[in-house]
Design an enzyme around this catalytic site. Structure first.
Site, PDB file in Angstrom:
ATOM      1  CE  LYS A  70      -4.292  -1.819   2.075  1.00  0.00           C
ATOM      2  NZ  LYS A  70      -4.347  -3.008   2.036  1.00  0.00           N
ATOM      3  CD  GLU A 104      -4.368   6.212   4.134  1.00  0.00           C
ATOM      4  OE1 GLU A 104      -3.583   6.075   3.124  1.00  0.00           O
ATOM      5  OE2 GLU A 104      -5.437   5.974   4.292  1.00  0.00           O
ATOM      6  NE  ARG A 123      -6.983  -9.107  -4.317  1.00  0.00           N
ATOM      7  CZ  ARG A 123      -8.493  -8.746  -3.792  1.00  0.00           C
ATOM      8  NH1 ARG A 123      -9.279  -8.826  -5.226  1.00  0.00           N
ATOM      9  NH2 ARG A 123      -8.671  -8.278  -3.246  1.00  0.00           N
TER      10      ARG A 123
END
Length: 632
Positions: A115, A195, A288
């Site tokens: 990430k 974050e 994916r």
């Protein structure tokens, strides 16, 4: 050219891939994987060949999959989602032996699967990202929080599907260390970052991208997945109800990132979007096929799995149909008993009877409805969920019925925190709707003269065992053996269905002095409640109406119990951690009190299978006034 395709997955996604591959021209030889107790996807998908794996963990064994490909002449592997679908190591190992993995390839997986790297990529493309810091120590995390302010997110760099994420508000500041530890424990690399959280009025919007690996990329529009709980998506819709001007900016941002890295195959680029500000921030890339790919298929008419299988050719032209669509998923063992009707698609691998254990994700079916307008889609969803009848087990049908029944949902007043804020009211609405649907027609007639309890106070589980002594009452005239006691042993190796004392189905290991033989045991009550309820089991069924019982709200693997007999606990205090689908979930006490009894965890340190409804903690009677006086 692809000749022999291995589907390295199971469940409904394996069925989906098998069906798409069988429709290709020229035809492709398909190979499926299964385990001894999980074969229904092969029965529905009809592969040309099935290979039996020794255990559920074998799906993650890269060396074993490599060996299978080499021994069976496989040239292409589709990993579906989950399992090895995001493993750069798997893609690289397959490439080394000349096998193609359907997906973006090892290099892109490495760049997008982390990430932090994905955020850096987005920022380099001029796409807005939320402030974050790769701090690993608590002091660094606290310093970052002081700088940006609460709320913040703690995220595993390699998390996914809601794993490794903790949202922390100001009132949870004292729990920061524990929440960081829990997020880290759900990360394979044990690495997290912090974050700044964007939660007030933000929608979760994801853009479906298809690329050919040369820099040519197409988008297949967006999905709104804001109806979520614990960061797992419950209901998704497409197109988004947000203003198209900001959605178009989000789509262009996704394409900009995809072009930069020459993205290949399917990928989902995810964002947080606020219509009122208006602003958006990049979240992550899922490199994916996703569970919710069926939403995009219903709206665009594009078969995304076949598009993946054809990524060696230019991406197909995309035609958007003017439709809106809702998708809902059932995450419990169930059987659909009624036909879905026009504009309704059900993806499932259920071939009753089916056994659902904790080895795999318990997503068994997805319901997708499509209509010419949003209002029509919502009405259709309400009808379909009302018509859906489930037998034998508890499901999330009441929650789904409650969600689609709300005015907020109909009007699009949904952000990522909506369900968490309104969960009691939404679930209450759904339960009332569900109760109103019950009729004599839906219920099985009771056996005349037989009154059985619906459940026992005992919850048998794998590992329960009894020693049995059999003493002959008399010998036959021809027997020359002396009268004596024969000692035998019975051990539950796998519980398949537990409605004791009315019924119990299990696999057992039956040991005699001369042999140990596996059996399948099925008990069915033939009279009133049996004396079997006098048996002693380590698992006790809790009573949710008993104020002294703290009942396990979900099934999974018990990791840790944090309280001991004699301790005084506060309302909303964390008393245990349970792992479900690789996520660690807290179990909190609904009230204050003094602990009288606690379920005893295994001493060998292994995680233990536990079931919903199990009694976890029993409290002594403690008055509210005493609890308040002691500031529990």
């Amino acid at each position: 050219m692809m000749k022999k395709l291995l589907i390295a997955n199971r469940g409904e996604i394996a069925v989906r891939i098998l069906q798409a591959a069988r429709e290709l021209s020229p035809p492709v030889h398909t190979v499926a994987l299964s385990t001894p107790n999980d074969t229904s996807h092969c029965q529905l998908g009809h592969p040309d060949q099935t290979i039996t794996l020794p255990s559920a963990a074998s799906y993650l064994d890269i060396s074993l999959v490599v060996k299978i490909c080499q021994e069976h002449g496989i040239d292409t592997v589709h990993p579906g989602y989950g399992f090895l679908s995001e493993s750069a190591e798997f893609a690289r190992r397959m490439h080394e032996i000349g096998v193609t993995v359907i997906g973006p390839g090892a290099e892109i997986l490495e760049r997008t699967g982390d990430k932090l790297q994905a955020k850096a990529l987005a920022a380099s493309c001029g796409v807005p990202v939320l402030p974050s810091h790769s701090a690993q120590s608590l002091d660094e995390i606290r310093a970052f929080v002081e700088k940006v302010g609460y709320p913040v997110m703690i995220k595993a760099v390699d998390g996914g599907g809601g794993r490794g994420i903790r949202l922390i508000h100001q009132h949870q500041a004292s729990e920061l260390a524990n929440l960081v530890a829990r997020a880290r424990s759900e990360s394979h690399s044990q690495t997290v970052f912090v974050e700044k959280a964007a939660v007030d009025g933000f929608h979760h919007v994801e853009v479906q991208v298809l690329g050919d690996g040369t820099g040519t990329v197409h988008h297949l529009h967006e999905r709104d997945c804001s109806v979520q709980r614990r960061f797992q998506k419950i209901v998704e819709c497409a197109p988004s109800l947000l203003d198209r001007s900001i959605i178009n900016r989000v789509i262009e941002a996704a394409l900009r990132i995809a072009r930069t890295i020459h993205y290949r195959s399917l990928g989902t680029f995810e964002f947080l979007v606020s219509e009122s500000r208006p602003e958006f921030y990049f979240l992550e890339i899922n490199p994916r096929l996703q569970v919710e790919h069926t939403v995009t298929e219903a709206v665009t008419g594009v078969d995304l799995v076949q598009a993946q299988l054809r990524t060696i050719h230019p991406a197909p032209s995309l035609r958007r149909r003017p439709q809106r669509q809702l998708r809902a998923e059932h995450r419990q063992n169930h059987r659909l008993l009624r036909g879905p009707g026009h504009g309704v698609r059900v993806d499932s691998h259920l071939v009753p009877p089916v056994t659902v254990a904790s080895d795999f994700d318990n997503l068994l079916a997805k319901i997708i409805v499509t209509a010419s307008s949003w209002e029509s889609a919502v009405r259709k969803a309400r009808r379909v969920l009302s018509d859906t009848r489930i037998e034998g087990v508890k499901t999330n049908l009441p929650l789904l019925r409650g969600i689609v029944a709300t005015e907020d949902f109909l009007e699009g007043r949904i952000d990522t925190q909506w369900l968490e804020r309104n969960l009691p009211a939404v679930l209450g609405t759904g339960e009332r709707i569900s109760a109103s649907l019950v009729s004599v027609h839906h219920q099985k007639p009771a056996r005349p003269g037989l009154q059985l309890p619906t459940s026992s106070s005992l919850l048998f589980r794998r590992g329960d065992a009894w020693s049995i002594s059999l003493s002959p009452l008399a010998l036959s005239p021809t027997s020359k053996e002396e009268t004596g006691e024969i000692r035998q042993h019975l051990r539950l190796s796998r519980v398949l269905r537990n409605d004791f004392p009315s019924s119990l189905t299990a696999e057992i290991e039956y040991t005699t002095p001369s042999a140990s033989i596996p059996y399948k045991l099925h008990l069915s009550a033939t009279g009133a409640a049996t004396a079997a309820s006098a048996l002693v089991s380590g698992h006790r069924r809790g009573d949710p109406s008993n104020p002294r019982h703290i009942v396990l709200p979900l099934s999974g693997k018990l990791i840790e119990v944090l309280v001991k007999p004699g301790e005084t606990i506060a309302k909303d205090q964390v008393v245990a951690f349970v792992k479900q689908m690789k996520m660690e979930l807290e179990v909190r006490s609904p009230r204050a009190g003094r602990v009288k009894w606690v379920f005893e965890v295994r001493r060998d340190g292994e995680e233990e299978d536990v079931v919903e409804g199990m009694l976890l903690v029993e409290l002594d009677t403690v008055s509210v006034s005493v609890a308040e006086k002691g500031k529990l």
